[in-house]
Design an enzyme around this catalytic site. Structure first.
Site, short mmCIF file in Angstrom:
data_model
loop_
_atom_site.label_atom_id
_atom_site.label_comp_id
_atom_site.label_asym_id
_atom_site.label_seq_id
_atom_site.Cartn_x
_atom_site.Cartn_y
_atom_site.Cartn_z
CE LYS A 1 58.17 -41.11 48.13
NZ LYS A 1 57.34 -42.14 48.77
CE1 TYR B 1 58.70 -37.82 44.42
CE2 TYR B 1 57.26 -38.00 46.33
CZ TYR B 1 57.87 -38.57 45.22
OH TYR B 1 57.65 -39.89 44.93
CB SER C 1 60.60 -41.51 43.96
OG SER C 1 60.64 -40.71 42.79
C1 WQD Z 1 56.72 -36.66 32.32
C2 WQD Z 1 57.11 -35.87 31.09
C3 WQD Z 1 57.12 -33.49 31.38
C4 WQD Z 1 52.81 -33.10 32.00
C5 WQD Z 1 57.07 -37.20 38.18
C6 WQD Z 1 57.67 -37.07 39.53
C7 WQD Z 1 58.24 -38.37 40.00
C8 WQD Z 1 57.30 -39.53 39.79
C9 WQD Z 1 56.65 -39.53 38.42
C10 WQD Z 1 56.58 -40.12 42.01
C11 WQD Z 1 58.02 -34.70 31.42
C12 WQD Z 1 56.07 -33.92 30.37
C13 WQD Z 1 54.06 -33.62 31.76
C14 WQD Z 1 52.25 -32.21 31.04
C15 WQD Z 1 54.20 -32.46 29.68
N1 WQD Z 1 56.32 -39.51 40.81
N2 WQD Z 1 54.74 -33.31 30.63
N3 WQD Z 1 52.97 -31.94 29.91
O1 WQD Z 1 58.21 -35.33 35.95
O2 WQD Z 1 59.04 -37.54 34.96
O3 WQD Z 1 58.09 -37.49 37.26
O4 WQD Z 1 56.10 -38.22 38.20
O5 WQD Z 1 57.55 -40.75 42.32
O6 WQD Z 1 58.51 -38.19 41.35
O7 WQD Z 1 58.73 -36.17 39.47
O8 WQD Z 1 56.60 -37.19 35.32
O9 WQD Z 1 54.41 -37.20 34.21
O10 WQD Z 1 55.16 -35.08 35.44
O11 WQD Z 1 56.25 -35.72 33.29
O12 WQD Z 1 54.84 -32.18 28.65
O13 WQD Z 1 51.11 -31.68 31.20
O14 WQD Z 1 55.93 -35.30 30.50
O15 WQD Z 1 57.80 -32.33 30.94
O16 WQD Z 1 58.97 -34.57 30.41
P1 WQD Z 1 58.07 -36.81 35.81
P2 WQD Z 1 55.51 -36.27 34.60
#
Ligand code: WQD
Length: 342
Positions: free
Chosen positions: A155, A151, A127
């Protein structure tokens, strides 16, 4: 030429189910392992529909080393794609023991089973969270590593474990560092089915669009980005799956182990995703800007040059296409996969 047999751990999960379809299209023989703790047995039936043939599935935990070794030998497996793992950042902060047990102890058990079964080819689902979030994007494979949550640290640890085993054995491995997987297979038969409240942006948006949730909370719009919301590298799960096939085919050129980013190389903001989703679902999606989420960095996207060079692979699908495909899955499966636990 001998048709390769590939075993996938976490086979009924979101990414793995799409990798199964991509591998079947390339003519591989397939074996699936999953303990079904975080996914549905219904996926097996959907996959048999999609790959139009049998799919040797074992309900097994990868920590059951002897059973895994026996199955690897029984099916004369040539290579393993290791996708089993827990992946919710927030949950990993609350329950690190469970995350290290599943992700690290599980990988230790799998590598031991592979050694005992003389299987020496591995593709590992890593990741982008292994990178130091203060590193500038685009992130290359030589960007500073520095995970900031349990997490991401699991990884990171498994990557180092794989590197150490590959350095002193005949194991050949590619650690694939995913950015943000989104979308679903165009059939709408398989897709992302988060347990409980979705942590990730796209499934949450789609549940708002389907009326399951009232509004999307936007976690901050005061970041140092053009529209104030965070930027990420959203990669269609079909492109991601094809990247695994490319990595499998490239293992013959690997001497020990290598890390390779799987991303589009393009940054997309939360508001960009929202607009693409509203186009796909053909209705406005209610939102509310709230405080930032702990641990979020402003910008994270990949430099995909090494994947192009080493795997002859690049992402082709757009965020807009991912929204269309994700919406089809959502509409066809409003409550996710049927619960077959009885
Ligand atoms: C993306 C953006 C949030 C939800 C995570 C894991 C990573 C990978 C992918 C496995 C951010 C914003 C989100 C919401 C929002 N998984 N957001 N409202 O955090 O980049 O990565 O998932 O490998 O390990 O860390 O992805 O989809 O959670 O967030 O505003 O209800 O959307 O702040 O900027 P992230 P995400």
């Amino acid at each position: 030429m001998h048709t390769q047999t590939v075993a996938l751990t976490g086979a009924t999960g979101y990414i793995a189910s799409h990798v199964v379809v991509a591998l079947a299209e390339q003519g591989y023989n397939l074996v699936g392992f999953d303990n079904l703790s975080n996914s549905s047995a219904a996926v097996v039936e959907r996959l048999e529909q999609l790959i139009d043939g049998p799919f040797a599935f074992h309900k097994v935990d990868i920590r059951d080393t002897a059973t895994i070794a026996e199955a690897l030998q029984q099916h004369q497996v040539d290579a393993v794609i290791h996708l089993a793992g827990l992946k919710a950042v927030g949950e990993s902060v609350d329950d690190p023991l469970r995350y290290y047990d599943n992700n690290v102890a599980g990988s230790l058990s799998l590598l031991t089973a592979m050694r005992d079964a003389c299987v020496n080819q591995l593709v590992f689902s890593s990741s982008a969270t292994v990178y130091d979030p203060d590193q500038p994007s685009p992130l290359t494979e030589t960007s500073q590593l520095g995970p900031i949550n349990p997490y991401g640290r699991t990884k990171y640890v498994v990557e180092r474990l794989i590197d150490d085993v590959a350095a002193t054995s005949d194991l050949r491995a590619i650690n694939l560092r995913y950015f943000n997987p989104v979308g679903a297979h165009p059939s709408g038969l398989i897709g992302e089915d988060p347990v409980g409240t979705p942590n990730n942006l796209m499934p949450f948006i789609m549940q708002v669009a389907s009326g399951q949730r009232d509004e999307l909370s936007i976690f901050g719009n005061d970041y140092d980005t053009p529209d104030g919301t965070c930027i990420r590298d959203y990669i269609h799960v079909t492109d991601l799956a094809n990247g695994h096939v490319a990595a499998l085919n490239a293992l013959a050129t690997v001497t020990t182990s290598e890390a390779i980013n799987l991303g589009t190389g393009t940054g997309t903001s939360v508001l960009d995703v929202l607009r693409a989703a509203e186009q796909a679902v053909d209705r406005p999606i209610p939102t509310r800007v709230v405080e930032r989420r702990a641990g979020d960095g402003a910008v994270s996207f990949a430099d995909p040059a090494l994947a192009a060079d080493r795997l002859n692979w690049q992402a082709d699908l757009t965020v807009a296409q991912a929204c269309v495909d994700h919406w089809r899955w959502q509409r066809q499966n409003p409550t996710g996969y049927p619960d077959l636990s009885g």
